[in-house]
Write a protein that holds these residues in place. Sequence first.
Motif, PDB file in Angstrom:
ATOM      1  N   GLU A   1     139.031   5.188  55.872  1.00 35.78           N
ATOM      2  CA  GLU A   1     138.820   6.615  56.132  1.00 35.78           C
ATOM      3  C   GLU A   1     138.107   6.808  57.467  1.00 35.78           C
ATOM      4  N   LYS A   2     138.478   7.827  58.194  1.00 39.26           N
ATOM      5  CA  LYS A   2     137.808   8.118  59.452  1.00 39.26           C
ATOM      6  C   LYS A   2     136.318   8.273  59.220  1.00 39.26           C
ATOM      7  N   PRO A   3     135.515   7.760  60.108  1.00 37.07           N
ATOM      8  CA  PRO A   3     135.836   7.132  61.398  1.00 37.07           C
ATOM      9  C   PRO A   3     136.042   5.606  61.336  1.00 37.07           C
ATOM     10  N   LEU A   4     136.227   5.052  60.129  1.00 37.81           N
ATOM     11  CA  LEU A   4     136.365   3.604  60.002  1.00 37.81           C
ATOM     12  C   LEU A   4     137.824   3.154  59.999  1.00 37.81           C
ATOM     13  N   ASP A   5     138.733   4.046  60.302  1.00 35.39           N
ATOM     14  CA  ASP A   5     140.145   3.681  60.311  1.00 35.39           C
ATOM     15  C   ASP A   5     140.506   2.772  61.479  1.00 35.39           C
ATOM     16  N   THR A   6     139.678   2.737  62.503  1.00 35.61           N
ATOM     17  CA  THR A   6     139.960   1.898  63.680  1.00 35.61           C
ATOM     18  C   THR A   6     138.917   0.805  63.879  1.00 35.61           C
ATOM     19  N   LYS A   7     137.978   0.647  62.926  1.00 41.39           N
ATOM     20  CA  LYS A   7     136.943  -0.385  63.030  1.00 41.39           C
ATOM     21  C   LYS A   7     137.131  -1.405  61.899  1.00 41.39           C
ATOM     22  N   PRO A   8     136.954  -2.699  62.197  1.00 37.46           N
ATOM     23  CA  PRO A   8     137.179  -3.745  61.183  1.00 37.46           C
ATOM     24  C   PRO A   8     136.002  -3.915  60.223  1.00 37.46           C
ATOM     25  N   VAL A   9     135.430  -2.806  59.767  1.00 35.63           N
ATOM     26  CA  VAL A   9     134.258  -2.877  58.891  1.00 35.63           C
ATOM     27  C   VAL A   9     134.673  -3.350  57.495  1.00 35.63           C
ATOM     28  N   LEU A  10     134.161  -4.514  57.079  1.00 39.27           N
ATOM     29  CA  LEU A  10     134.390  -5.108  55.760  1.00 39.27           C
ATOM     30  C   LEU A  10     135.849  -5.450  55.485  1.00 39.27           C
ATOM     31  N   GLN A  11     136.696  -5.411  56.485  1.00 40.07           N
ATOM     32  CA  GLN A  11     138.113  -5.690  56.260  1.00 40.07           C
ATOM     33  C   GLN A  11     138.383  -7.180  56.038  1.00 40.07           C
ATOM     34  N   ARG A  12     137.424  -8.035  56.350  1.00 41.29           N
ATOM     35  CA  ARG A  12     137.586  -9.479  56.125  1.00 41.29           C
ATOM     36  C   ARG A  12     136.772  -9.981  54.935  1.00 41.29           C
ATOM     37  N   LEU A  13     136.103  -9.080  54.242  1.00 41.07           N
ATOM     38  CA  LEU A  13     135.252  -9.493  53.112  1.00 41.07           C
ATOM     39  C   LEU A  13     136.115 -10.022  51.963  1.00 41.07           C
ATOM     40  N   GLU A  14     135.837 -11.266  51.537  1.00 41.74           N
ATOM     41  CA  GLU A  14     136.603 -11.917  50.484  1.00 41.74           C
ATOM     42  C   GLU A  14     135.837 -12.052  49.178  1.00 41.74           C
ATOM     43  N   GLU A  15     134.503 -12.126  49.250  1.00 38.89           N
ATOM     44  CA  GLU A  15     133.711 -12.383  48.053  1.00 38.89           C
ATOM     45  C   GLU A  15     132.509 -11.447  47.968  1.00 38.89           C
ATOM     46  N   LEU A  16     132.263 -10.948  46.768  1.00 38.45           N
ATOM     47  CA  LEU A  16     131.047 -10.186  46.482  1.00 38.45           C
ATOM     48  C   LEU A  16     130.380 -10.796  45.264  1.00 38.45           C
ATOM     49  N   HIS A  17     129.097 -11.150  45.411  1.00 35.73           N
ATOM     50  CA  HIS A  17     128.305 -11.690  44.307  1.00 35.73           C
ATOM     51  C   HIS A  17     127.068 -10.806  44.149  1.00 35.73           C
ATOM     52  N   VAL A  18     126.888 -10.244  42.976  1.00 39.03           N
ATOM     53  CA  VAL A  18     125.720  -9.417  42.683  1.00 39.03           C
ATOM     54  C   VAL A  18     124.884 -10.128  41.630  1.00 39.03           C
ATOM     55  N   ASP A  19     123.651 -10.430  41.964  1.00 38.43           N
ATOM     56  CA  ASP A  19     122.765 -11.229  41.123  1.00 38.43           C
ATOM     57  C   ASP A  19     121.636 -10.360  40.586  1.00 38.43           C
ATOM     58  N   ALA A  20     121.576 -10.246  39.267  1.00 38.35           N
ATOM     59  CA  ALA A  20     120.459  -9.535  38.632  1.00 38.35           C
ATOM     60  C   ALA A  20     119.868 -10.385  37.520  1.00 38.35           C
ATOM     61  N   SER A  21     119.996 -11.694  37.644  1.00 36.19           N
ATOM     62  CA  SER A  21     119.617 -12.609  36.574  1.00 36.19           C
ATOM     63  C   SER A  21     118.126 -12.604  36.269  1.00 36.19           C
ATOM     64  N   ASP A  22     117.317 -12.169  37.227  1.00 31.57           N
ATOM     65  CA  ASP A  22     115.872 -12.183  37.004  1.00 31.57           C
ATOM     66  C   ASP A  22     115.347 -10.835  36.510  1.00 31.57           C
ATOM     67  N   ASP A  23     116.240  -9.934  36.119  1.00 27.40           N
ATOM     68  CA  ASP A  23     115.820  -8.615  35.641  1.00 27.40           C
ATOM     69  C   ASP A  23     116.714  -8.204  34.481  1.00 27.40           C
ATOM     70  N   ASN A  24     116.252  -8.459  33.244  1.00 23.67           N
ATOM     71  CA  ASN A  24     117.093  -8.153  32.087  1.00 23.67           C
ATOM     72  C   ASN A  24     117.106  -6.667  31.735  1.00 23.67           C
ATOM     73  N   LYS A  25     116.383  -5.840  32.496  1.00 19.91           N
ATOM     74  CA  LYS A  25     116.416  -4.394  32.282  1.00 19.91           C
ATOM     75  C   LYS A  25     117.370  -3.695  33.257  1.00 19.91           C
ATOM     76  N   ALA A  26     117.879  -4.437  34.223  1.00 17.04           N
ATOM     77  CA  ALA A  26     118.747  -3.841  35.236  1.00 17.04           C
ATOM     78  C   ALA A  26     120.097  -3.470  34.633  1.00 17.04           C
ATOM     79  N   TYR A  27     120.659  -2.352  35.083  1.00 16.93           N
ATOM     80  CA  TYR A  27     122.033  -1.999  34.734  1.00 16.93           C
ATOM     81  C   TYR A  27     122.617  -1.148  35.849  1.00 16.93           C
ATOM     82  N   PHE A  28     123.894  -1.386  36.132  1.00 16.46           N
ATOM     83  CA  PHE A  28     124.570  -0.687  37.213  1.00 16.46           C
ATOM     84  C   PHE A  28     125.900  -0.136  36.712  1.00 16.46           C
ATOM     85  N   PRO A  29     126.199   1.125  36.966  1.00 19.89           N
ATOM     86  CA  PRO A  29     127.481   1.700  36.528  1.00 19.89           C
ATOM     87  C   PRO A  29     128.652   0.953  37.162  1.00 19.89           C
TER      88      PRO A  29
END
Length: 426
Positions: A156-184
């Motif tokens: 989406e503009k203005p990122l239609d011409t910028k390579p922002v995150l277009q090469r991202l292959e992996e996402l790791h989200v770590d909340a192992s040290d917080d058993n009260k955490a929750y994310f939608p």
Amino acid sequence: MDRLPDEILLLIVDNIYLHRDKYQLLLVCRRWRSLLFKSVNQNVWIKGNRIRPLVLAIQGNPALGSAIKDLRLHWWSSYTRKKEDHDITSVLPLVAQISQAPGETKEWGDALKEGNQDAWLGLLLLSLENLVSLDMHYTRRPNFLRRVISRAAMREKPLDTKPVLQRLEELHVDASDDNKAYFPNIDFLPFVYLPSMRTLSLDSVIESAYTELDHQAFTASRGTSSTMSLSFRGHSNGSKGMAEFITSCANLERFKYRHSNQAIWAEQSISFRPRAFYSALCSQKHSLQVLHLDDREELTGMEIDEEGPNEPPHNWLGSFADFTKLWDLQVSVANLFNFHMSDRVPRVSSLKEILPRSLKRLHLGRFQNSQLELERFPHFGQLEIQSRFMRLIEQDSGPPLTIKQALTPLIDACEDAGIQINIILW
């Protein structure tokens, strides 16, 4: 040292563990700095208080941003706990690039001046054009991060011409040290639509938290994602079977899920719902190779779905016979086999009714007191049975049996078929 070939120097850097030691190599001489700069800065591990200094360093030396491929970010917040007064003159052009309206420019500028880590993280991601892997702690309501991710995902503009995150292959989200955490779950849907995304590994994702985000990137789109591996680890609760993630994939190969009844700490508990997962996974019959579902057998404080008069039992997954590429299956016995008392759904009478011919590894958890019929599959070489059944097993006649005695016919059949069998008591 000056005579060392470039290849040897690069191997030395690759085998140094501590980043601070790697950085010392850049101070040796100009040749070493020129040669090793990208390698040394390829992996960056920072905490939230270092986001702003890193952004400013990249502003002064754009080559640093281009070198970073692997970013690990821990302990950051979307809330400004202590307001500061930073000079943001050097990053104002970057703010202008991402903002879509004057009001948004002001909002972002004010947050940056105050030292809001979420606002600075948004700018950091805009500066990492070659980022391949992102490993991070997460936080509640990261509005600026959401803004960058959603616009990058939709080009989406203005990122239609910028390579922002277009090469991202992996996402790791770590909340192992917080058993009260929750994310939608909706927070992570935009990542699925990034064009190079292949692996999502997430902690503490729940589907029962209602969060309305008015942007196309937060809406599922069937069969459009290139993601091949989904993993929902500790403290996740998929009350809808993580269906939005699964069905968004065009060719999902690996799905791993570890259930926790706790959805929201001390407020909401929801039991494992295998039928919801099975319905979604049926969209991936053509590609799914690895499936691990761990319900952890939690029994307290949970909501259990009522079964309709014409529905299969709520704890039964269904047949995997049509999953033509599935070779690694790890589920609980009760979720795989149709151990119910009603006659409204035919009982499973043979493994060939529920297992695909492609199967190589079968791990059955929560095994208790059931005999399994063994069919011959062309690639079947390993069977694991996990059981809590520590007591002796009573018979209609004769003395009680241990679990291994009860499974002797199965063990003998496996040995005759050349199949390795492991019985794990826990």
